[in-house]
Design a protein around this motif. Structure first.
Motif, PDB file in Angstrom:
ATOM      1  N   ASP A 249       0.836  -1.201   0.000  1.00  0.00           N
ATOM      2  CA  ASP A 249       0.000   0.000   0.000  1.00  0.00           C
ATOM      3  C   ASP A 249       0.872   1.253   0.000  1.00  0.00           C
ATOM      4  O   ASP A 249       2.029   1.223   0.406  1.00  0.00           O
ATOM      5  N   TRP A 250       0.289   2.354  -0.444  1.00  0.00           N
ATOM      6  CA  TRP A 250       1.007   3.617  -0.419  1.00  0.00           C
ATOM      7  C   TRP A 250       0.012   4.766  -0.307  1.00  0.00           C
ATOM      8  O   TRP A 250      -1.164   4.624  -0.633  1.00  0.00           O
ATOM      9  N   ALA A 251       0.504   5.870   0.192  1.00  0.00           N
ATOM     10  CA  ALA A 251      -0.282   7.096   0.312  1.00  0.00           C
ATOM     11  C   ALA A 251       0.668   8.270   0.133  1.00  0.00           C
ATOM     12  O   ALA A 251       1.888   8.133   0.268  1.00  0.00           O
ATOM     13  N   LEU A 252       0.133   9.440  -0.156  1.00  0.00           N
ATOM     14  CA  LEU A 252       0.980  10.626  -0.359  1.00  0.00           C
ATOM     15  C   LEU A 252       1.683  11.044   0.930  1.00  0.00           C
ATOM     16  O   LEU A 252       2.702  11.728   0.879  1.00  0.00           O
ATOM     17  N   SER A 253       1.153  10.621   2.065  1.00  0.00           N
ATOM     18  CA  SER A 253       1.842  10.908   3.328  1.00  0.00           C
ATOM     19  C   SER A 253       3.210  10.246   3.374  1.00  0.00           C
ATOM     20  O   SER A 253       4.125  10.737   4.044  1.00  0.00           O
ATOM     21  N   ASP A 254       3.378   9.136   2.644  1.00  0.00           N
ATOM     22  CA  ASP A 254       4.683   8.460   2.603  1.00  0.00           C
ATOM     23  C   ASP A 254       5.753   9.368   2.004  1.00  0.00           C
ATOM     24  O   ASP A 254       6.919   9.318   2.419  1.00  0.00           O
ATOM     25  N   TYR A 255       5.370  10.190   1.028  1.00  0.00           N
ATOM     26  CA  TYR A 255       6.338  11.060   0.357  1.00  0.00           C
ATOM     27  C   TYR A 255       6.640  12.309   1.178  1.00  0.00           C
ATOM     28  O   TYR A 255       7.747  12.837   1.126  1.00  0.00           O
TER      29      TYR A 255
END
Length: 412
Positions: A249-255
């Motif tokens: 999974d991924w989300a923009l918070s990761d960046y």
């Protein structure tokens, strides 16, 4: 044996009689021939995964439903876990199951409905925020090596929080955990997450902040890609670890976060140092310090042993003699310089005296010259035209004085 009658009911004789198998096979041929490939969108209901790996469920909308089956080979390629209530888009073909006399869709591919649109929206948002520099590596900070307090922004009832608490307690019981309860799914989740991150920063309640949740569908994870959440994480004065969903999974918070962890459990492993490792390092440093001090003490003992009454004076003289020699040499050089300076000064003074004496009026008069001046005014006469006949003059030679009177004046 029987033969399938491939004709429409309108052209059949009125007294035609079908067996159940015949009519079912006819329907099967008609349906499967008319829909060799189809895409259906609907909501999963009555989800029943089998131990064999096959998936059985119902697709429905507001007015109808259809049975669905997905065999293990196709189900293994799913990027999400199906569950009741999930809106999906299925690709497959219609089939008829004669034993029960119902039709169904045999699914070969399934994805969350609208996922393509969501991914496109997220990609556009990602480009926008990246252009503002929110994802730049230069602005990311290192996590504290020894945090005293770890903050966690997540659901207070989720499995993610339980995992973080268990791992923190196991790794280092000296580290405190402050829970910032927040909604992690739904329309109000983004505002809830932003509010808790701001609260942690406003009161500096922790040294590092974990923001995340457990796994879920793409829609479930959307709050962590909300623009407000991303900007708040980027502006946080406390280092932030983003731990959203599972590893895939991924989300923009990761960046935007300073560090991205694949799972909440991994975030706890990353943030909380292992107490046993710290104690081992401290013991190693203590051993090194003890060995260094002991070695220096041994070296000092060896040095002290060389100083005894018999050779102490000799060693002192060995140190003193070069210094005394330097002092004597400096003294001689100083006296020589002073003598030379005095001679040069004396010679200079003598030369000045000679110059002054050669320019003295007495010396000039001694060579036969005299000074002439009017007796009444004592004005020196430098030109005959300055006098008149009858003027009384006073003539001063080297010795004594003479008085004379001008008889005549001539300019020749």
């Amino acid at each position: 044996m029987y033969k399938i009658i491939s004709m429409t009911p309108s052209v059949l004789p009125e007294d035609t009689v079908f067996t159940v198998t015949q009519i079912t096979d006819l329907i099967k041929e008609m349906i499967e021939g008319a829909f060799p490939a189809i895409i259906i969108e609907g909501e999963i209901s009555n989800y029943r995964p089998a131990s064999s790996g096959h998936l059985y469920f119902t697709l429905k909308d507001d007015n109808a439903q259809i049975s669905a089956v997905m065999f293990r080979s196709a189900a293994s390629a799913l990027s999400f876990t199906p569950k009741d209530g999930t809106l999906v888009r299925c690709t497959g073909k219609l089939t008829v199951y004669p034993a029960r006399g119902n039709y169904q869709i045999l699914i070969t591919k399934m994805e969350i409905a609208g996922a393509g649109n969501i991914l496109q929206m997220l990609e556009e948002r990602k480009k926008k925020l990246a252009a503002e520099g929110l994802f730049e590596g230069a602005r990311k900070r290192r996590l504290p090596a020894f945090p005293r307090t770890v903050g966690v922004v997540t659901s207070p009832t989720g499995a993610a929080l339980r995992d973080i608490l268990q791992i923190t307690k196991r790794r280092n019981s000296c580290v405190s955990v402050v829970i910032f309860p927040a909604l992690v799914q739904g329309d109000e989740a983004a505002e809830s997450i932003v509010r808790q991150i701001n609260a942690a920063n406003a009161f500096r309640m922790c040294d590092v902040l974990i923001v995340g949740r457990g796994g879920g569908s793409l829609e479930d994870l959307l709050p962590f890609s909300d623009e407000r959440v991303v900007r708040t994480i980027a502006a946080s004065e406390i280092p932030v670890v983003s731990a959203v969903g599972h590893e895939i999974d991924w989300a923009l918070s990761d960046y935007a976060a300073d560090v991205r962890a694949p799972t909440p459990s991994a975030a706890a492993e990353l943030v909380v140092p292992l107490k046993a490792d710290i104690m081992q390092d401290l013991q190693s440093y203590a051993d090194d310090l003890y060995n260094t001090i002991r070695q220096k003490v041994e070296n000092m003992k060896l040095v002290v042993r060389t100083f005894n009454p018999d050779n102490l004076e000799l060693q002192f003289r060995t140190i003193e003699q070069p210094l005394l020699a330097r002092f004597d040499n400096a003294k001689v050089a100083l006296l020589q310089n002073m003598d030379t300076k005095l001679k040069d000064t004396k010679q200079h003074i003598e030369m000045c005296v000679q110059i002054l004496e050669s320019a003295s009026p007495e010396t000039i008069l001694a060579r036969g010259y005299s000074m002439v001046r009017e007796k009444s005014t004592q004005r020196i006469v430098r030109d005959a035209a300055q006098t008149n006949p009858g003027t009384e003059l006073e003539i001063v030679p080297s010795k004594g004085k003479l008085t004379a009177r001008v008889l005549s004046v001539s300019s020749d």
